[in-house]
Design an enzyme around this catalytic site. Structure first.
Site, PDB file in Angstrom:
ATOM      1  N   THR A 197       0.851  -1.186   0.000  1.00 58.65           N
ATOM      2  CA  THR A 197       0.000   0.000   0.000  1.00 58.65           C
ATOM      3  C   THR A 197       0.881   1.228   0.000  1.00 58.65           C
ATOM      4  OG1 THR A 197      -1.421  -1.266   1.440  1.00 58.65           O
ATOM      5  CG2 THR A 197      -2.017   1.010   1.101  1.00 58.65           C
ATOM      6  N   GLU A 203       4.195  -0.761  11.630  1.00 61.67           N
ATOM      7  CA  GLU A 203       3.318  -0.790  12.798  1.00 61.67           C
ATOM      8  C   GLU A 203       4.066  -1.242  14.056  1.00 61.67           C
ATOM      9  OE1 GLU A 203       2.720  -2.451   9.755  1.00 61.67           O
ATOM     10  OE2 GLU A 203       0.600  -3.031   9.783  1.00 61.67           O
ATOM     11  N   ASN A 230      -3.033  -3.219  14.729  1.00 67.70           N
ATOM     12  CA  ASN A 230      -3.745  -4.049  13.755  1.00 67.70           C
ATOM     13  C   ASN A 230      -4.983  -4.744  14.311  1.00 67.70           C
ATOM     14  OD1 ASN A 230      -2.332  -3.873  11.146  1.00 67.70           O
ATOM     15  ND2 ASN A 230      -0.565  -4.496  12.363  1.00 67.70           N
TER      16      ASN A 230
END
Lengths: 222, 222
Positions: free
Chosen positions: B8, B93, B217
Protein backbone atom coordinates in the site's frame (compact mmCIF):
# COMPACT_ATOMS: atom_id res chain seq x y z
CA UNK A 1 6.97 -21.72 18.95
CA UNK A 2 4.28 -24.14 17.91
CA UNK A 3 4.09 -25.73 14.50
CA UNK A 4 4.85 -29.34 15.15
CA UNK A 5 6.53 -31.22 12.46
CA UNK A 6 6.81 -32.05 15.29
CA UNK A 7 7.44 -29.17 17.77
CA UNK A 8 8.53 -28.89 21.37
CA UNK A 9 6.15 -31.57 22.39
CA UNK A 10 6.14 -35.03 23.83
CA UNK A 11 2.98 -37.06 23.18
CA UNK A 12 2.46 -40.47 24.71
CA UNK A 13 -0.56 -42.65 24.11
CA UNK A 14 -1.14 -46.22 25.21
CA UNK A 15 -3.72 -48.90 24.57
CA UNK A 16 -4.16 -52.33 26.07
CA UNK A 17 -5.16 -53.70 22.66
CA UNK A 18 -2.82 -56.06 20.85
CA UNK A 19 -1.72 -54.46 17.56
CA UNK A 20 1.13 -55.57 15.34
CA UNK A 21 3.98 -53.05 15.39
CA UNK A 22 3.98 -52.22 11.62
CA UNK A 23 0.23 -51.62 11.64
CA UNK A 24 0.47 -49.49 14.77
CA UNK A 25 3.33 -47.48 13.26
CA UNK A 26 1.36 -46.78 10.08
CA UNK A 27 -1.68 -45.71 12.07
CA UNK A 28 0.44 -43.47 14.29
CA UNK A 29 1.98 -41.76 11.24
CA UNK A 30 -1.44 -41.12 9.74
CA UNK A 31 -2.88 -39.90 13.03
CA UNK A 32 0.07 -37.56 13.71
CA UNK A 33 -0.05 -36.22 10.15
CA UNK A 34 -3.67 -35.15 10.49
CA UNK A 35 -3.38 -33.79 14.02
CA UNK A 36 -0.02 -32.66 15.46
CA UNK A 37 1.32 -31.93 11.98
CA UNK A 38 -1.65 -29.72 11.14
CA UNK A 39 -1.45 -27.26 14.01
CA UNK A 40 0.44 -23.98 14.06
CA UNK A 41 0.49 -21.05 16.43
CA UNK A 42 3.11 -18.89 14.75
CA UNK A 43 4.85 -21.02 12.10
CA UNK A 44 8.01 -21.32 14.15
CA UNK A 45 9.08 -24.87 14.74
CA UNK A 46 11.26 -26.57 17.28
CA UNK A 47 14.07 -29.05 17.09
CA UNK A 48 12.59 -31.38 19.69
CA UNK A 49 9.52 -33.53 19.57
CA UNK A 50 8.20 -37.03 19.88
CA UNK A 51 4.92 -38.86 19.54
CA UNK A 52 4.76 -42.37 20.96
CA UNK A 53 1.96 -44.93 20.72
CA UNK A 54 2.25 -48.06 22.79
CA UNK A 55 0.07 -51.17 22.51
CA UNK A 56 0.60 -53.46 25.48
CA UNK A 57 -1.76 -56.22 24.44
CA UNK A 58 -2.76 -56.64 28.10
CA UNK A 59 -6.47 -56.84 27.23
CA UNK A 60 -5.92 -59.80 24.98
CA UNK A 61 -8.06 -58.11 22.30
CA UNK A 62 -6.22 -58.38 19.01
CA UNK A 63 -6.74 -55.65 16.41
CA UNK A 64 -6.09 -56.92 12.91
CA UNK A 65 -5.79 -54.97 9.65
CA UNK A 66 -8.82 -54.61 7.39
CA UNK A 67 -11.36 -55.40 10.10
CA UNK A 68 -14.25 -53.36 11.51
CA UNK A 69 -12.42 -53.40 14.84
CA UNK A 70 -9.36 -51.79 13.25
CA UNK A 71 -11.54 -49.07 11.70
CA UNK A 72 -13.00 -48.33 15.12
CA UNK A 73 -9.58 -48.44 16.78
CA UNK A 74 -8.12 -46.21 14.07
CA UNK A 75 -10.85 -43.61 14.48
CA UNK A 76 -10.35 -43.62 18.25
CA UNK A 77 -6.58 -43.11 17.94
CA UNK A 78 -7.05 -40.28 15.44
CA UNK A 79 -9.65 -38.57 17.62
CA UNK A 80 -7.36 -38.89 20.61
CA UNK A 81 -4.40 -37.38 18.74
CA UNK A 82 -6.51 -34.53 17.41
CA UNK A 83 -7.90 -33.82 20.87
CA UNK A 84 -4.35 -33.63 22.23
CA UNK A 85 -3.18 -31.48 19.31
CA UNK A 86 -6.03 -29.00 19.72
CA UNK A 87 -5.24 -28.75 23.42
CA UNK A 88 -1.76 -27.55 22.39
CA UNK A 89 -3.27 -24.87 20.13
CA UNK A 90 -5.69 -23.71 22.83
CA UNK A 91 -2.66 -23.38 25.11
CA UNK A 92 -0.72 -21.35 22.47
CA UNK A 93 1.05 -18.22 23.66
CA UNK A 94 -1.57 -15.56 24.32
CA UNK A 95 -4.24 -17.46 22.39
CA UNK A 96 -7.87 -16.41 22.86
CA UNK A 97 -9.34 -18.30 19.88
CA UNK A 98 -9.14 -21.78 18.39
CA UNK A 99 -9.36 -21.35 14.64
CA UNK A 100 -9.95 -24.12 12.10
CA UNK A 101 -8.87 -23.26 8.57
CA UNK A 102 -10.40 -25.61 6.05
CA UNK A 103 -9.24 -25.27 2.45
CA UNK A 104 -11.44 -27.26 0.08
CA UNK A 105 -11.64 -28.06 -3.63
CA UNK A 106 -7.89 -27.59 -4.17
CA UNK A 107 -5.95 -29.20 -7.02
CA UNK A 108 -3.69 -31.04 -4.57
CA UNK A 109 -3.13 -31.51 -0.86
CA UNK A 110 0.03 -29.36 -1.14
CA UNK A 111 -1.95 -26.51 -2.68
CA UNK A 112 -4.62 -26.74 0.02
CA UNK A 113 -1.98 -26.68 2.76
CA UNK A 114 -0.12 -23.79 1.12
CA UNK A 115 -3.26 -21.65 1.26
CA UNK A 116 -4.20 -22.85 4.73
CA UNK A 117 -0.78 -22.08 6.25
CA UNK A 118 -0.52 -18.70 4.51
CA UNK A 119 -3.84 -17.68 6.08
CA UNK A 120 -2.93 -19.30 9.41
CA UNK A 121 0.38 -17.41 9.60
CA UNK A 122 -0.87 -14.04 8.33
CA UNK A 123 -0.30 -11.51 11.15
CA UNK A 124 -3.13 -9.36 9.77
CA UNK A 125 -5.60 -12.25 9.77
CA UNK A 126 -4.44 -13.27 13.26
CA UNK A 127 -4.79 -9.77 14.74
CA UNK A 128 -8.26 -9.43 13.14
CA UNK A 129 -9.19 -12.74 14.79
CA UNK A 130 -7.93 -11.37 18.12
CA UNK A 131 -10.11 -8.28 17.53
CA UNK A 132 -13.10 -10.55 16.70
CA UNK A 133 -13.35 -8.58 13.47
CA UNK A 134 -14.96 -10.36 10.48
CA UNK A 135 -12.33 -8.82 8.18
CA UNK A 136 -12.98 -10.71 4.93
CA UNK A 137 -10.49 -8.50 3.05
CA UNK A 138 -7.54 -9.71 5.14
CA UNK A 139 -8.46 -13.36 4.61
CA UNK A 140 -8.95 -12.86 0.88
CA UNK A 141 -5.64 -10.96 0.62
CA UNK A 142 -3.80 -13.82 2.36
CA UNK A 143 -5.35 -16.35 -0.05
CA UNK A 144 -4.28 -14.11 -2.92
CA UNK A 145 -0.63 -13.99 -1.85
CA UNK A 146 -0.36 -17.72 -1.14
CA UNK A 147 1.42 -18.31 -4.43
CA UNK A 148 -1.25 -20.42 -6.15
CA UNK A 149 -0.86 -20.12 -9.91
CA UNK A 150 -3.86 -19.10 -11.99
CA UNK A 151 -6.16 -18.87 -9.01
CA UNK A 152 -9.55 -17.61 -10.19
CA UNK A 153 -10.53 -15.09 -7.55
CA UNK A 154 -14.03 -14.82 -9.01
CA UNK A 155 -14.89 -18.46 -8.41
CA UNK A 156 -13.64 -18.91 -4.86
CA UNK A 157 -15.82 -18.63 -1.80
CA UNK A 158 -14.94 -17.98 1.83
CA UNK A 159 -17.17 -18.84 4.77
CA UNK A 160 -16.97 -17.80 8.40
CA UNK A 161 -18.74 -20.70 10.07
CA UNK A 162 -21.91 -21.07 7.96
CA UNK A 163 -21.84 -17.46 6.74
CA UNK A 164 -20.62 -16.84 3.19
CA UNK A 165 -18.43 -13.72 3.39
CA UNK A 166 -16.63 -13.75 0.01
CA UNK A 167 -17.88 -14.67 -3.45
CA UNK A 168 -17.22 -13.33 -6.96
CA UNK A 169 -13.97 -11.67 -5.87
CA UNK A 170 -15.44 -9.52 -3.12
CA UNK A 171 -17.82 -9.33 -0.20
CA UNK A 172 -20.73 -11.74 -0.62
CA UNK A 173 -23.92 -9.99 -1.69
CA UNK A 174 -25.97 -11.64 1.03
CA UNK A 175 -23.45 -10.90 3.76
CA UNK A 176 -24.15 -8.56 6.64
CA UNK A 177 -21.57 -7.62 9.24
CA UNK A 178 -23.90 -8.76 12.02
CA UNK A 179 -23.73 -12.31 10.60
CA UNK A 180 -19.92 -12.24 10.55
CA UNK A 181 -19.74 -10.68 13.99
CA UNK A 182 -21.86 -13.45 15.44
CA UNK A 183 -19.30 -16.05 14.27
CA UNK A 184 -16.24 -13.99 15.24
CA UNK A 185 -17.46 -13.47 18.79
CA UNK A 186 -17.17 -17.24 19.39
CA UNK A 187 -14.06 -18.75 20.92
CA UNK A 188 -13.92 -21.45 18.25
CA UNK A 189 -14.02 -20.21 14.67
CA UNK A 190 -14.17 -22.10 11.38
CA UNK A 191 -12.83 -20.41 8.25
CA UNK A 192 -13.71 -22.33 5.08
CA UNK A 193 -11.96 -21.43 1.84
CA UNK A 194 -13.45 -23.10 -1.25
CA UNK A 195 -11.05 -22.82 -4.18
CA UNK A 196 -13.38 -24.49 -6.69
CA UNK A 197 -10.56 -26.06 -8.73
CA UNK A 198 -10.15 -29.64 -7.55
CA UNK A 199 -11.20 -32.21 -4.97
CA UNK A 200 -8.51 -32.00 -2.31
CA UNK A 201 -9.44 -30.78 1.16
CA UNK A 202 -7.08 -30.05 4.06
CA UNK A 203 -7.50 -28.37 7.39
CA UNK A 204 -5.11 -26.81 9.86
CA UNK A 205 -5.71 -25.36 13.29
CA UNK A 206 -4.30 -22.15 14.62
CA UNK A 207 -4.84 -19.23 17.00
CA UNK A 208 -5.12 -15.47 16.99
CA UNK A 209 -2.23 -13.07 17.67
CA UNK A 210 -2.55 -11.00 20.83
CA UNK A 211 -0.40 -8.55 22.78
CA UNK A 212 0.10 -11.41 25.25
CA UNK A 213 1.77 -13.46 22.50
CA UNK A 214 4.36 -10.71 22.18
CA UNK A 215 4.76 -10.34 25.94
CA UNK A 216 5.26 -14.08 26.47
CA UNK A 217 7.85 -14.32 23.70
CA UNK A 218 9.63 -11.02 24.41
CA UNK A 219 9.61 -10.73 28.19
CA UNK A 220 10.78 -14.25 29.00
CA UNK A 221 14.10 -13.12 30.38
CA UNK A 222 12.89 -10.36 32.67
CA UNK B 1 0.56 -4.79 6.01
CA UNK B 2 3.96 -4.05 4.60
CA UNK B 3 5.76 -6.30 2.17
CA UNK B 4 5.73 -4.35 -1.05
CA UNK B 5 5.63 -6.27 -4.18
CA UNK B 6 4.56 -3.52 -4.10
CA UNK B 7 2.38 -2.74 -1.03
CA UNK B 8 0.00 0.00 0.00
CA UNK B 9 2.45 2.61 -1.11
CA UNK B 10 2.77 5.34 -3.67
CA UNK B 11 6.35 6.39 -4.46
CA UNK B 12 7.07 9.34 -6.74
CA UNK B 13 10.54 10.46 -7.71
CA UNK B 14 11.54 13.09 -10.24
CA UNK B 15 14.76 14.29 -11.83
CA UNK B 16 15.45 17.18 -14.17
CA UNK B 17 17.92 15.06 -16.11
CA UNK B 18 17.03 13.91 -19.61
CA UNK B 19 16.86 10.09 -19.70
CA UNK B 20 15.38 7.96 -22.44
CA UNK B 21 12.19 6.22 -21.27
CA UNK B 22 13.34 2.59 -21.80
CA UNK B 23 16.57 3.25 -19.89
CA UNK B 24 14.69 5.01 -17.09
CA UNK B 25 12.18 2.14 -16.88
CA UNK B 26 14.95 -0.45 -16.61
CA UNK B 27 16.70 1.54 -13.90
CA UNK B 28 13.44 2.01 -11.99
CA UNK B 29 12.74 -1.75 -12.09
CA UNK B 30 16.21 -2.52 -10.77
CA UNK B 31 16.00 0.16 -8.10
CA UNK B 32 12.52 -0.94 -6.92
CA UNK B 33 13.61 -4.60 -6.88
CA UNK B 34 16.49 -3.90 -4.50
CA UNK B 35 14.60 -1.47 -2.27
CA UNK B 36 10.78 -1.50 -2.05
CA UNK B 37 10.66 -5.17 -3.05
CA UNK B 38 13.11 -6.12 -0.30
CA UNK B 39 11.29 -4.74 2.71
CA UNK B 40 8.78 -6.56 4.89
CA UNK B 41 7.14 -5.75 8.19
CA UNK B 42 4.87 -8.76 8.57
CA UNK B 43 4.79 -10.58 5.23
CA UNK B 44 1.27 -9.42 4.46
CA UNK B 45 0.97 -7.64 1.15
CA UNK B 46 -1.51 -5.23 -0.31
CA UNK B 47 -3.34 -5.01 -3.58
CA UNK B 48 -2.43 -1.38 -4.21
CA UNK B 49 0.93 0.20 -4.98
CA UNK B 50 2.86 2.25 -7.44
CA UNK B 51 6.37 3.53 -7.93
CA UNK B 52 6.85 6.31 -10.46
CA UNK B 53 10.07 7.86 -11.73
CA UNK B 54 9.84 10.97 -13.90
CA UNK B 55 12.67 12.58 -15.88
CA UNK B 56 11.65 16.03 -17.11
CA UNK B 57 14.84 16.86 -18.98
CA UNK B 58 14.48 20.48 -17.77
CA UNK B 59 18.19 20.70 -16.87
CA UNK B 60 19.24 19.88 -20.39
CA UNK B 61 21.72 17.31 -18.98
CA UNK B 62 21.34 14.12 -20.97
CA UNK B 63 22.09 10.80 -19.26
CA UNK B 64 23.09 8.14 -21.77
CA UNK B 65 23.52 4.40 -21.26
CA UNK B 66 26.99 2.98 -20.57
CA UNK B 67 28.48 6.28 -19.44
CA UNK B 68 30.07 7.30 -16.12
CA UNK B 69 27.22 9.81 -15.73
CA UNK B 70 24.64 7.00 -15.99
CA UNK B 71 26.53 5.01 -13.33
CA UNK B 72 26.42 8.02 -11.03
CA UNK B 73 22.75 8.69 -11.82
CA UNK B 74 21.88 5.04 -11.33
CA UNK B 75 23.58 4.94 -7.92
CA UNK B 76 21.74 8.09 -6.87
CA UNK B 77 18.33 6.72 -7.91
CA UNK B 78 18.97 3.42 -6.10
CA UNK B 79 20.10 5.21 -2.95
CA UNK B 80 17.02 7.41 -3.07
CA UNK B 81 14.67 4.43 -3.48
CA UNK B 82 16.36 2.54 -0.65
CA UNK B 83 16.18 5.59 1.62
CA UNK B 84 12.44 5.86 0.92
CA UNK B 85 11.94 2.11 1.40
CA UNK B 86 13.75 2.07 4.74
CA UNK B 87 11.63 5.02 5.88
CA UNK B 88 8.59 2.78 5.31
CA UNK B 89 10.12 0.02 7.45
CA UNK B 90 11.03 2.46 10.23
CA UNK B 91 7.40 3.57 10.17
CA UNK B 92 6.11 -0.05 10.34
CA UNK B 93 3.32 -0.79 12.80
CA UNK B 94 4.82 -0.69 16.30
CA UNK B 95 8.39 -0.95 14.99
CA UNK B 96 11.22 -0.13 17.40
CA UNK B 97 14.10 -1.57 15.31
CA UNK B 98 15.30 -1.43 11.73
CA UNK B 99 16.76 -4.83 10.97
CA UNK B 100 18.88 -5.74 7.94
CA UNK B 101 18.98 -9.45 7.15
CA UNK B 102 21.84 -10.27 4.84
CA UNK B 103 22.02 -13.83 3.54
CA UNK B 104 25.34 -14.53 1.85
CA UNK B 105 27.06 -17.38 0.00
CA UNK B 106 23.78 -18.94 -1.13
CA UNK B 107 23.47 -21.21 -4.18
CA UNK B 108 20.98 -18.83 -5.81
CA UNK B 109 19.24 -15.52 -5.21
CA UNK B 110 15.98 -17.44 -4.61
CA UNK B 111 17.63 -19.52 -1.91
CA UNK B 112 19.10 -16.44 -0.23
CA UNK B 113 15.71 -14.69 -0.24
CA UNK B 114 13.95 -17.81 1.04
CA UNK B 115 16.21 -17.85 4.10
CA UNK B 116 16.07 -14.07 4.53
CA UNK B 117 12.26 -13.89 4.45
CA UNK B 118 11.84 -16.91 6.74
CA UNK B 119 14.02 -15.19 9.34
CA UNK B 120 12.37 -11.80 8.69
CA UNK B 121 8.86 -13.24 9.19
CA UNK B 122 9.64 -15.48 12.17
CA UNK B 123 7.51 -14.23 15.09
CA UNK B 124 10.03 -15.69 17.53
CA UNK B 125 12.96 -13.84 15.92
CA UNK B 126 10.88 -10.65 15.76
CA UNK B 127 9.82 -10.77 19.41
CA UNK B 128 13.42 -11.48 20.46
CA UNK B 129 14.46 -8.39 18.45
CA UNK B 130 11.79 -6.38 20.27
CA UNK B 131 13.23 -7.69 23.57
CA UNK B 132 16.77 -6.74 22.40
CA UNK B 133 17.69 -10.33 23.17
CA UNK B 134 20.64 -11.80 21.22
CA UNK B 135 18.74 -15.07 20.87
CA UNK B 136 20.96 -16.98 18.41
CA UNK B 137 18.88 -20.15 18.81
CA UNK B 138 15.76 -18.53 17.37
CA UNK B 139 17.66 -17.20 14.35
CA UNK B 140 19.34 -20.56 13.74
CA UNK B 141 16.00 -22.39 14.10
CA UNK B 142 14.39 -20.09 11.50
CA UNK B 143 17.28 -20.74 9.09
CA UNK B 144 16.82 -24.46 9.72
CA UNK B 145 13.12 -24.46 8.84
CA UNK B 146 13.52 -22.31 5.70
CA UNK B 147 13.25 -25.37 3.48
CA UNK B 148 16.78 -25.32 2.04
CA UNK B 149 17.75 -28.81 0.91
CA UNK B 150 20.94 -30.35 2.23
CA UNK B 151 21.88 -27.29 4.25
CA UNK B 152 25.04 -28.05 6.20
CA UNK B 153 24.34 -26.60 9.62
CA UNK B 154 27.97 -27.15 10.65
CA UNK B 155 29.39 -24.86 7.99
CA UNK B 156 27.08 -21.87 8.30
CA UNK B 157 27.87 -18.80 10.35
CA UNK B 158 25.61 -16.13 11.77
CA UNK B 159 26.76 -12.66 12.79
CA UNK B 160 25.00 -9.97 14.81
CA UNK B 161 26.70 -6.87 13.48
CA UNK B 162 30.39 -7.80 13.62
CA UNK B 163 29.91 -10.41 16.35
CA UNK B 164 29.96 -14.07 15.30
CA UNK B 165 27.16 -15.75 17.28
CA UNK B 166 26.77 -19.09 15.48
CA UNK B 167 29.37 -21.44 14.01
CA UNK B 168 29.73 -25.23 13.76
CA UNK B 169 26.01 -25.74 14.40
CA UNK B 170 25.84 -23.91 17.71
CA UNK B 171 26.86 -20.89 19.71
CA UNK B 172 30.21 -19.55 18.53
CA UNK B 173 33.04 -20.47 20.87
CA UNK B 174 34.30 -16.90 21.07
CA UNK B 175 30.86 -15.42 21.69
CA UNK B 176 29.87 -13.76 24.93
CA UNK B 177 26.39 -12.49 25.64
CA UNK B 178 27.77 -9.02 26.40
CA UNK B 179 28.98 -8.79 22.78
CA UNK B 180 25.57 -9.78 21.44
CA UNK B 181 23.76 -7.48 23.85
CA UNK B 182 25.82 -4.50 22.67
CA UNK B 183 24.56 -5.05 19.10
CA UNK B 184 20.96 -5.80 20.07
CA UNK B 185 20.65 -2.63 22.14
CA UNK B 186 21.07 -0.58 18.95
CA UNK B 187 18.05 0.65 16.99
CA UNK B 188 19.56 -0.56 13.72
CA UNK B 189 20.65 -4.19 13.68
CA UNK B 190 22.44 -6.22 11.02
CA UNK B 191 21.97 -10.00 10.99
CA UNK B 192 24.36 -11.73 8.59
CA UNK B 193 23.77 -15.37 7.69
CA UNK B 194 26.63 -16.99 5.77
CA UNK B 195 25.46 -20.25 4.18
CA UNK B 196 28.86 -21.17 2.75
CA UNK B 197 27.44 -22.96 -0.32
CA UNK B 198 27.54 -20.47 -3.19
CA UNK B 199 28.16 -16.89 -4.21
CA UNK B 200 24.73 -15.29 -4.16
CA UNK B 201 24.02 -12.56 -1.62
CA UNK B 202 20.67 -10.90 -0.91
CA UNK B 203 19.42 -8.62 1.80
CA UNK B 204 15.99 -7.71 3.09
CA UNK B 205 14.94 -5.16 5.68
CA UNK B 206 12.39 -5.73 8.41
CA UNK B 207 11.31 -4.74 11.93
CA UNK B 208 10.66 -6.29 15.30
CA UNK B 209 7.23 -7.42 16.56
CA UNK B 210 5.88 -5.47 19.51
CA UNK B 211 2.63 -5.32 21.50
CA UNK B 212 1.98 -2.07 19.63
CA UNK B 213 1.97 -3.99 16.33
CA UNK B 214 -0.92 -6.08 17.68
CA UNK B 215 -2.73 -3.05 19.07
CA UNK B 216 -2.48 -1.10 15.81
CA UNK B 217 -3.74 -4.05 13.75
CA UNK B 218 -6.39 -5.25 16.21
CA UNK B 219 -7.82 -2.06 17.71
CA UNK B 220 -8.31 -0.16 14.46
CA UNK B 221 -12.09 -0.23 14.69
CA UNK B 222 -12.47 0.89 18.28
Amino acid sequence: MIKPNMATMLAFAATDAAVAQPLLQRLLSEAAESSFNRITVDGDTSTNDACVLVATGESGVEVLENTPLFEKFSRAVKELMLTLALAIVRDGEGATKLVTISVEQAQSAEEALQVAYTVAHSPLVKTALFASDPNWGRILAAVGRAGIEQLDIDSLQIYLGDVCIVERGGRAASYTEEQGQRVMDLEEILIRILLNRGDHDERVWTTDLSQDYVSINADYRS
